[in-house]
Design a protein around this motif. Structure first.
Motif, PDB file in Angstrom:
ATOM      1  N   HIS A 120      -4.371 -15.064 -18.295  1.00 37.24           N
ATOM      2  CA  HIS A 120      -2.999 -14.638 -18.063  1.00 37.24           C
ATOM      3  C   HIS A 120      -2.502 -15.170 -16.726  1.00 37.24           C
ATOM      4  CE1 HIS A 120      -5.391 -11.312 -16.258  1.00 37.24           C
ATOM      5  NE2 HIS A 120      -4.471 -11.355 -15.314  1.00 37.24           N
ATOM      6  N   CYS A 121      -1.215 -14.968 -16.477  1.00 39.36           N
ATOM      7  CA  CYS A 121      -0.617 -15.374 -15.203  1.00 39.36           C
ATOM      8  C   CYS A 121       0.315 -14.261 -14.742  1.00 39.36           C
ATOM      9  CB  CYS A 121       0.169 -16.683 -15.356  1.00 39.36           C
ATOM     10  SG  CYS A 121       1.692 -16.498 -16.311  1.00 39.36           S
ATOM     11  N   GLY A 122       0.921 -14.458 -13.585  1.00 37.83           N
ATOM     12  CA  GLY A 122       1.870 -13.479 -13.071  1.00 37.83           C
ATOM     13  C   GLY A 122       2.102 -13.671 -11.590  1.00 37.83           C
ATOM     14  N   VAL A 123       2.460 -12.571 -10.969  1.00 44.35           N
ATOM     15  CA  VAL A 123       2.717 -12.539  -9.535  1.00 44.35           C
ATOM     16  C   VAL A 123       1.884 -11.425  -8.929  1.00 44.35           C
ATOM     17  CG1 VAL A 123       4.479 -11.950  -7.811  1.00 44.35           C
ATOM     18  CG2 VAL A 123       5.054 -13.486  -9.679  1.00 44.35           C
ATOM     19  N   ASP A 124       1.304 -11.694  -7.771  1.00 39.52           N
ATOM     20  CA  ASP A 124       0.656 -10.661  -6.961  1.00 39.52           C
ATOM     21  C   ASP A 124       1.570 -10.379  -5.781  1.00 39.52           C
ATOM     22  OD1 ASP A 124      -1.778 -10.387  -8.403  1.00 39.52           O
ATOM     23  OD2 ASP A 124      -2.629 -12.130  -7.384  1.00 39.52           O
ATOM     24  N   ALA A 125       1.842  -9.109  -5.529  1.00 42.98           N
ATOM     25  CA  ALA A 125       2.666  -8.704  -4.389  1.00 42.98           C
ATOM     26  C   ALA A 125       1.831  -7.770  -3.516  1.00 42.98           C
ATOM     27  CB  ALA A 125       3.940  -8.003  -4.856  1.00 42.98           C
ATOM     28  N   PHE A 126       1.494  -8.252  -2.328  1.00 35.84           N
ATOM     29  CA  PHE A 126       0.663  -7.506  -1.387  1.00 35.84           C
ATOM     30  C   PHE A 126       1.530  -6.940  -0.268  1.00 35.84           C
ATOM     31  CE2 PHE A 126      -1.964 -10.880  -3.109  1.00 35.84           C
ATOM     32  CZ  PHE A 126      -3.206 -10.302  -3.304  1.00 35.84           C
ATOM     33  N   GLN A 127       1.234  -5.734   0.169  1.00 33.51           N
ATOM     34  CA  GLN A 127       1.792  -5.215   1.411  1.00 33.51           C
ATOM     35  C   GLN A 127       0.618  -4.890   2.313  1.00 33.51           C
ATOM     36  OE1 GLN A 127       4.665  -2.095   0.327  1.00 33.51           O
ATOM     37  NE2 GLN A 127       6.206  -3.635   0.819  1.00 33.51           N
ATOM     38  N   LEU A 128       0.728  -5.367   3.559  1.00 29.04           N
ATOM     39  CA  LEU A 128      -0.359  -5.205   4.513  1.00 29.04           C
ATOM     40  C   LEU A 128       0.147  -4.501   5.761  1.00 29.04           C
ATOM     41  CD1 LEU A 128      -0.548  -8.296   3.156  1.00 29.04           C
ATOM     42  CD2 LEU A 128      -2.710  -8.222   4.357  1.00 29.04           C
ATOM     43  N   VAL A 129      -0.773  -3.844   6.430  1.00 30.97           N
ATOM     44  CA  VAL A 129      -0.486  -3.200   7.705  1.00 30.97           C
ATOM     45  C   VAL A 129      -1.438  -3.775   8.748  1.00 30.97           C
ATOM     46  CG1 VAL A 129      -2.044  -1.247   7.211  1.00 30.97           C
ATOM     47  CG2 VAL A 129      -0.219  -0.986   8.917  1.00 30.97           C
ATOM     48  N   LYS A 130      -0.916  -3.972   9.950  1.00 29.92           N
ATOM     49  CA  LYS A 130      -1.764  -4.466  11.027  1.00 29.92           C
ATOM     50  C   LYS A 130      -2.429  -3.271  11.695  1.00 29.92           C
ATOM     51  CE  LYS A 130      -2.019  -7.798  14.705  1.00 29.92           C
ATOM     52  NZ  LYS A 130      -1.302  -8.794  15.483  1.00 29.92           N
ATOM     53  N   THR A 131      -3.752  -3.267  11.671  1.00 30.40           N
ATOM     54  CA  THR A 131      -4.517  -2.170  12.248  1.00 30.40           C
ATOM     55  C   THR A 131      -5.306  -2.693  13.449  1.00 30.40           C
ATOM     56  OG1 THR A 131      -6.547  -2.567  10.982  1.00 30.40           O
ATOM     57  CG2 THR A 131      -4.816  -1.258   9.898  1.00 30.40           C
ATOM     58  N   GLU A 132      -6.031  -1.816  14.096  1.00 31.97           N
ATOM     59  CA  GLU A 132      -6.892  -2.245  15.201  1.00 31.97           C
ATOM     60  C   GLU A 132      -7.979  -3.200  14.707  1.00 31.97           C
ATOM     61  OE1 GLU A 132      -8.408   1.215  17.178  1.00 31.97           O
ATOM     62  OE2 GLU A 132      -6.427   1.796  17.905  1.00 31.97           O
ATOM     63  N   ASP A 133      -8.294  -3.121  13.418  1.00 30.17           N
ATOM     64  CA  ASP A 133      -9.311  -3.992  12.815  1.00 30.17           C
ATOM     65  C   ASP A 133      -8.705  -5.228  12.152  1.00 30.17           C
ATOM     66  OD1 ASP A 133     -11.374  -2.213  13.527  1.00 30.17           O
ATOM     67  OD2 ASP A 133     -10.985  -1.005  11.737  1.00 30.17           O
ATOM     68  N   GLY A 134      -7.420  -5.451  12.366  1.00 34.94           N
ATOM     69  CA  GLY A 134      -6.759  -6.599  11.743  1.00 34.94           C
ATOM     70  C   GLY A 134      -5.889  -6.170  10.581  1.00 34.94           C
ATOM     71  N   TRP A 135      -5.396  -7.148   9.833  1.00 32.76           N
ATOM     72  CA  TRP A 135      -4.518  -6.879   8.701  1.00 32.76           C
ATOM     73  C   TRP A 135      -5.312  -6.302   7.542  1.00 32.76           C
ATOM     74  CZ3 TRP A 135       0.601  -6.946   9.069  1.00 32.76           C
ATOM     75  CH2 TRP A 135       1.176  -7.662  10.116  1.00 32.76           C
ATOM     76  N   LYS A 136      -4.758  -5.243   6.908  1.00 31.91           N
ATOM     77  CA  LYS A 136      -5.381  -4.596   5.754  1.00 31.91           C
ATOM     78  C   LYS A 136      -4.324  -4.400   4.672  1.00 31.91           C
ATOM     79  CE  LYS A 136      -9.371  -3.866   7.788  1.00 31.91           C
ATOM     80  NZ  LYS A 136     -10.598  -4.465   7.341  1.00 31.91           N
ATOM     81  N   ILE A 137      -4.719  -4.602   3.441  1.00 27.80           N
ATOM     82  CA  ILE A 137      -3.826  -4.388   2.304  1.00 27.80           C
ATOM     83  C   ILE A 137      -3.752  -2.890   2.021  1.00 27.80           C
ATOM     84  CG2 ILE A 137      -3.468  -4.821  -0.158  1.00 27.80           C
ATOM     85  CD1 ILE A 137      -5.285  -7.393   0.346  1.00 27.80           C
ATOM     86  N   PHE A 138      -2.527  -2.361   1.961  1.00 35.02           N
ATOM     87  CA  PHE A 138      -2.384  -0.952   1.605  1.00 35.02           C
ATOM     88  C   PHE A 138      -1.679  -0.764   0.265  1.00 35.02           C
ATOM     89  CE2 PHE A 138       1.507  -1.700   4.032  1.00 35.02           C
ATOM     90  CZ  PHE A 138       2.476  -1.028   3.304  1.00 35.02           C
TER      91      PHE A 138
END
Length: 159
Positions: A120-138
């Motif tokens: 299959h195909c599609g779109v992935d939409a990520f939202q990330l937050v910058k933390t003390e440990d770096g960027w994390k996907i939330f």
């Protein structure tokens, strides 16, 4: 004269498509997700997400009605880490990154292959937050479809 016009166009195109260092860091997290999937590395995958991350899949059912299904980050991590003979390949293209302070959004087109078989195909939409440990996907949402998939030739030729 034509040569003089080509040089500014090349320089302009390089700056338009260049990523800032922060955008590069955000994309490294997203790319690690796909690396973890293809290598069945659940530890790597888990490191990309905040502990309370939400996942969703959006699709159209057989009656043509839009559907949304909430996933489970832990089930995703467990599925990736399960021993398997098959390789999950999810090449991406058309990456778009937006950042405002501690918030980043990434939108990518993808195709999903099980070994060399297109599924299959599609779109992935990520939202990330910058933390003390770096960027994390939330938050991760994806669309899935089997029709109207326009996968670039350079990707199709690899699988």
């Amino acid at each position: 004269m034509k040569k003089l016009l080509i040089i500014p166009l090349i320089v302009f195109s390089m700056t338009v498509f260049a990523q800032s260092p922060e955008e590069t860091q955000v994309m490294k997290v997203v790319e690690r997700v796909f690396k973890a999937m293809s290598t069945s590395d659940s530890t790597m995958l888990k490191s990309c997400f905040s502990p309370d991350a939400a996942t969703y899949t959006l699709f159209t059912d057989k009656d043509g009605k839009p559907q949304i299904r909430q996933g489970s980050l832990q089930r995703f991590i467990d599925a990736v880490g399960q021993p398997k003979e098959d390789i999950w390949n999810e090449p991406i293209w058309n990456e778009k990154v937006e950042i405002d302070g501690p918030l980043a959004a990434v939108w990518v087109d993808y195709a999903f292959y099980l070994n060399n078989q297109f599924l299959h195909c599609g779109v992935d939409a990520f939202q990330l937050v910058k933390t003390e440990d770096g960027w994390k996907i939330f938050h991760l949402a994806d669309t899935r479809r089997k029709e109207n998939c326009v996968v670039p030739e350079e990707i199709k030729s690899r699988y």
